[in-house]
Design an enzyme around this catalytic site. Structure first.
Site, short mmCIF file in Angstrom:
data_model
loop_
_atom_site.label_atom_id
_atom_site.label_comp_id
_atom_site.label_asym_id
_atom_site.label_seq_id
_atom_site.Cartn_x
_atom_site.Cartn_y
_atom_site.Cartn_z
N ASP A 66 22.42 -4.96 -8.87
CA ASP A 66 22.97 -4.15 -9.95
C ASP A 66 22.92 -2.66 -9.61
OD1 ASP A 66 23.42 -6.36 -11.78
OD2 ASP A 66 21.25 -6.50 -11.91
N HIS A 97 13.68 -7.52 -10.02
CA HIS A 97 14.57 -8.49 -10.66
C HIS A 97 13.74 -9.54 -11.38
CE1 HIS A 97 17.74 -11.55 -11.13
NE2 HIS A 97 18.59 -10.56 -10.96
#
Length: 431
Positions: free
Chosen positions: A366, A308
């Site tokens: 995600d 991330h």
């Protein structure tokens, strides 16, 4: 004896300038440069504003190095694991967890505002059938200011409150109707006897020909997706909402601007990009090939949904999202879905391969939310609209906070101008 205020000294052309330093509750100190241009005649240069604090906020705190995300001081893992979306909405909006009576009243208010003005159905029908659901959402949310005139006066606290409740309540209906319209099915109206997530699932998947029963496992997973995406500090779309708000724009226009920014693939499209990557891999037997490509520095291929930009360690949202992903996959199975088979094997490798551990390329929120939405039957075109629906409360909380800030002024970033210096106009026949 009080501690002396911290300052920094900046020297420009032999002249010294004292700049205040503010210490936050958490995070790095902040150098206050508000008077720098007036005093020294210089701007600062920070493309993307990645080292610039644009506002004061008490809503959300992120420490990417330590993998921390809190809302009003509460860790996201506790909120997603023990609370539910509408309670988190109340927390973000009002700063404290509600009492039982406050929560009941808030849930009742939101539930009874989920219907759209009946004429708005005609607005949906003005779009082409193949319109992206995000295009529909941008248009419909922006158009709400034409339907709800009694909640556009941002100087009236009561109108701000009504607009906040309306947006949170109606966004699931708008997102679901955008989906129904693109697949050619009739709109399904909300029901007051269902919770927020169950209502959304029913509006997306029910048809008039038969009754639709919402599975509690799917409803809980949907609620967690909403909760884990509710707010994420001063990201691109939130900053867009604040910038639009700084001009005095009405709340519906501000949230429409946030949706438009979220639509960008670099922001809200991460879980969609993850599913597209799984489609590119195609089958479990091709995973080793793509793992090797991911490890090759000279290969542009990147594993989407791993690591991330903000979190340099584990994504704190991923742990709870993995739990829901496991529950959903156990319920629905992966045997008939090659994408989910690829995702399951990729997750196993990422959690055991020394390369991924060393690089801290763990599955992020995600990755897991994309798996869940795919398993539920949502097309990838609906992933970002669901993100927008989830993030609405964060945008509204930030919008309300900005309006109540006495230091708030219209946003006006500066620039480093590198164009031509002043020159004289030349008549066309002499060019």
């Amino acid at each position: 004896m009080s501690e002396a205020p911290k300052t920094a000294t900046l020297t420009i052309d032999g002249e010294n300038y004292e700049l205040p330093i503010h210490s936050p509750t958490s995070g790095p100190d902040v150098l206050d440069i508000r008077k720098l241009y007036g005093q020294a005649g210089v701007f600062t240069y920070d493309p993307g504003f990645t080292s610039t604090a644009s506002c004061e906020s008490t809503i959300t705190y992120i420490d990417g190095e330590k993998g921390i995300l809190t809302h009003r001081g509460y860790p996201i893992g506790e909120l997603a694991g023990q609370s539910h979306y509408l309670e988190v909405c109340y927390l973000l909006l009002y700063g404290e967890l509600p009492t039982a009576a406050q929560l009941e009243d808030f849930e009742s208010t939101i539930t009874r505002h989920t219907m759209l003005h009946e004429q708005m159905g005609n607005f949906f029908r003005g779009f082409r059938r193949d319109a992206h659901p995000m295009a529909v959402m941008v248009g419909v949310v922006g158009a709400m200011s034409a339907f709800y005139h009694d909640s556009t006066d941002i100087s009236d606290p009561r109108q701000r409150e009504i607009a906040s409740h309306r947006l949170i309540a109606k966004m699931p209906t708008i997102a679901a109707w955008a989906y129904k319209y693109t697949i050619g099915q009739p709109f399904v109206y909300p029901r007051n006897d269902l919770d927020y997530a169950s209502n959304f699932l029913r509006m997306c998947f029910a048809v008039p020909a038969e009754e639709y029963e919402v599975n509690p496992i799917l409803s809980r997973a949907m609620d967690r997706i909403f909760t884990l995406h509710a707010d994420h500090e001063q990201n691109a779309s939130t900053s867009t909402v604040r910038l639009a708000s700084s001009s005095g724009a009405n709340p519906f226009a501000c949230i429409a601007a946030g949706i438009a920014c979220l639509w960008g693939p670099a922001h809200g499209g991460a879980n969609q990009a993850c599913l597209e990557m799984l489609k590119e891999i195609g089958s479990v037997d091709r995973i080793p090939e793509f793992i090797e490509r991911a490890k090759d520095k000279n290969d542009p291929f990147r594993l989407m949904g791993f690591g991330h930009r903000v979190y340099k360690n584990m994504d704190p949202r991923a742990t709870v999202m993995k739990q829901s992903a496991d529950e959903v996959l156990e319920l629905l199975g992966v045997e008939d879905n090659p994408l989910l088979q690829v995702a399951t094997e990729l997750e196993r490798i990422a959690l055991s391969d020394p390369y991924f551990k060393e690089k801290k390329l763990f599955p992020n929120v995600d990755f897991y939310s994309g798996i869940i939405l795919e398993a539920m039957g949502f097309p990838t075109s609906m992933f970002t609209p669901i993100f927008a629906l989830s993030r609405t409360v964060g945008w509204i909380s930030q919008w309300k906070e900005q309006l109540s800030d006495p230091a708030h002024k219209i946003g006006r970033p500066r620039q480093l101008y590198l164009g031509e210096d002043v020159r004289s106009y030349t008549d066309i026949e002499n060019r």
